[in-house]
Design a protein around this motif. Structure first.
Motif, short mmCIF file in Angstrom:
data_model
loop_
_atom_site.label_atom_id
_atom_site.label_comp_id
_atom_site.label_asym_id
_atom_site.label_seq_id
_atom_site.Cartn_x
_atom_site.Cartn_y
_atom_site.Cartn_z
N LEU A 72 0.84 -1.37 -0.12
CA LEU A 72 -0.11 -0.16 0.28
C LEU A 72 0.76 1.51 -0.27
O LEU A 72 0.24 2.23 -0.68
CB LEU A 72 -0.97 0.39 1.45
N TYR A 73 2.28 1.38 0.85
CA TYR A 73 2.45 2.18 0.90
C TYR A 73 3.60 2.78 -0.60
O TYR A 73 3.78 4.34 -0.84
CB TYR A 73 4.07 2.21 2.03
N MET A 74 4.08 1.45 -1.67
CA MET A 74 4.62 1.34 -2.73
C MET A 74 4.06 2.28 -3.36
O MET A 74 3.76 3.49 -4.52
CB MET A 74 5.57 0.23 -3.15
N ASP A 75 2.34 1.89 -3.35
CA ASP A 75 1.81 2.37 -4.68
C ASP A 75 0.78 3.69 -3.86
O ASP A 75 0.25 4.69 -4.31
CB ASP A 75 -0.13 1.66 -4.36
N TYR A 76 1.13 4.17 -2.69
CA TYR A 76 0.70 5.50 -2.51
C TYR A 76 1.58 6.55 -2.90
O TYR A 76 1.49 7.04 -3.82
CB TYR A 76 0.47 5.90 -1.16
N SER A 77 2.84 5.69 -3.41
CA SER A 77 4.00 6.83 -3.58
C SER A 77 4.19 6.77 -5.11
O SER A 77 4.34 7.57 -5.92
CB SER A 77 5.51 5.98 -3.08
N SER A 78 3.19 5.41 -5.29
CA SER A 78 3.47 5.08 -7.02
C SER A 78 2.03 6.67 -7.64
O SER A 78 2.40 7.49 -8.38
CB SER A 78 3.27 4.14 -7.94
N MET A 79 1.51 7.00 -6.30
CA MET A 79 -0.11 7.83 -6.93
C MET A 79 0.95 9.12 -6.90
O MET A 79 -0.20 9.62 -7.51
CB MET A 79 -1.15 7.85 -5.91
N LYS A 80 0.79 9.21 -5.56
CA LYS A 80 1.98 11.20 -5.49
C LYS A 80 3.36 11.27 -6.89
O LYS A 80 2.74 11.92 -7.21
CB LYS A 80 2.29 11.08 -4.53
N ILE A 81 3.44 10.59 -7.46
CA ILE A 81 4.46 10.02 -8.75
C ILE A 81 3.58 10.16 -9.97
O ILE A 81 3.93 11.57 -10.52
CB ILE A 81 5.64 9.17 -8.13
N ALA A 82 3.37 9.12 -10.02
CA ALA A 82 2.51 8.83 -11.11
C ALA A 82 0.89 9.74 -11.53
O ALA A 82 0.41 9.68 -13.22
CB ALA A 82 2.61 7.92 -11.67
N GLY A 83 0.41 9.45 -10.05
CA GLY A 83 -0.84 10.29 -10.61
C GLY A 83 -2.01 9.45 -10.37
O GLY A 83 -3.06 9.48 -11.46
#
Length: 233
Positions: free
Chosen positions: A56-67
């Motif tokens: 989930l934290y990795m997914d959250y990071s991807s969301m912040k970076i890639a939107g």
């Protein structure tokens, strides 16, 4: 009559043996640490489902970076809102932002981060177990501080007449999980002292979850212990 006395003697010996066995099996101090009785909802979720939170934290990071938000992350946040979790979507997002900040600094500052975390944990143990009033360079998250772990340890030691006179610290943590937030540091150390005025020595293994507190502003960030859990071996 001799047979009767023999039965009484046998029963007496049996009772003595059971008493000695009970004494030998009595738990050493800090077999179950006082911190282990503290429960914080959002931290219990992380402890109980570590692999899920790592993703989930990795997914959250991807969301912040890639939107782009993953389906699993979207469902997780919706469930938090629907269930009115005490963690809340806001708390998860705050932890996710801290996870990103931590990952960005890890490559260049891993040694300093680990050194700071060890100082934090060592001072916490010195303060709570040894009563070292000079070991004040440690912090607790607001959620953990509200549970008063320092007071719980003090009460536990007084109630059971435990005195810790020495802590044998290792040179480093046994293990660290940087893919989780708060970072999970596994620590193995030895307590020496007395219980009911009799000497004891106990090896303790605990997971210390270490994060950052920026509740007073991101220009006043400080390292904090967010949770402590015993490790069963």
């Amino acid at each position: 009559m001799k047979g009767k006395y023999k039965i009484f003697y046998t029963l007496f010996c049996f009772i003595i043996i059971l008493s000695l066995m009970g004494c030998s099996e009595k738990e050493l101090p800090f077999t179950n640490s006082p911190e282990n009785d503290i429960k914080i909802d959002y931290m219990e979720g992380i402890v109980q489902d570590q692999d899920k939170y790592e993703k989930l934290y990795m997914d959250y990071s991807s969301m912040k970076i890639a939107g782009v938000m993953s389906e699993e992350l979207e469902q997780f946040i919706e469930d938090l809102k629907k269930n009115k979790s005490t963690e809340g979507a806001g708390k998860f997002a705050d932890n996710g932002d801290k996870f990103i900040a931590f990952q960005m600094s890890l490559d260049d500052y891993k040694e300093d981060i680990n050194k700071g975390a060890k100082t934090l944990v060592d001072n916490y143990l010195k303060y709570t177990r040894l009563g070292d009033k000079e070991a004040t360079v440690f912090g607790l998250s607001p959620e953990l501080e509200a549970q008063d772990p320092v007071g719980k340890v003090k009460q536990y030691m007084e109630k059971n007449n435990i005195k810790v006179t020495e802590i044998v610290f290792p040179e480093a943590f046994e293990e660290a999980n940087y893919n989780l937030y708060p970072v999970k540091y596994t620590y193995r150390y030895i307590l020496k002292g007395t219980v009911n005025n009799k000497p004891f020595e106990k090896e303790v293994v605990q997971d210390f979850y270490v994060g950052i507190d920026w509740s007073e502003g991101k220009d006043k960030i400080k390292d904090v212990i967010e949770y402590v859990r015993d490790v069963s071996e």
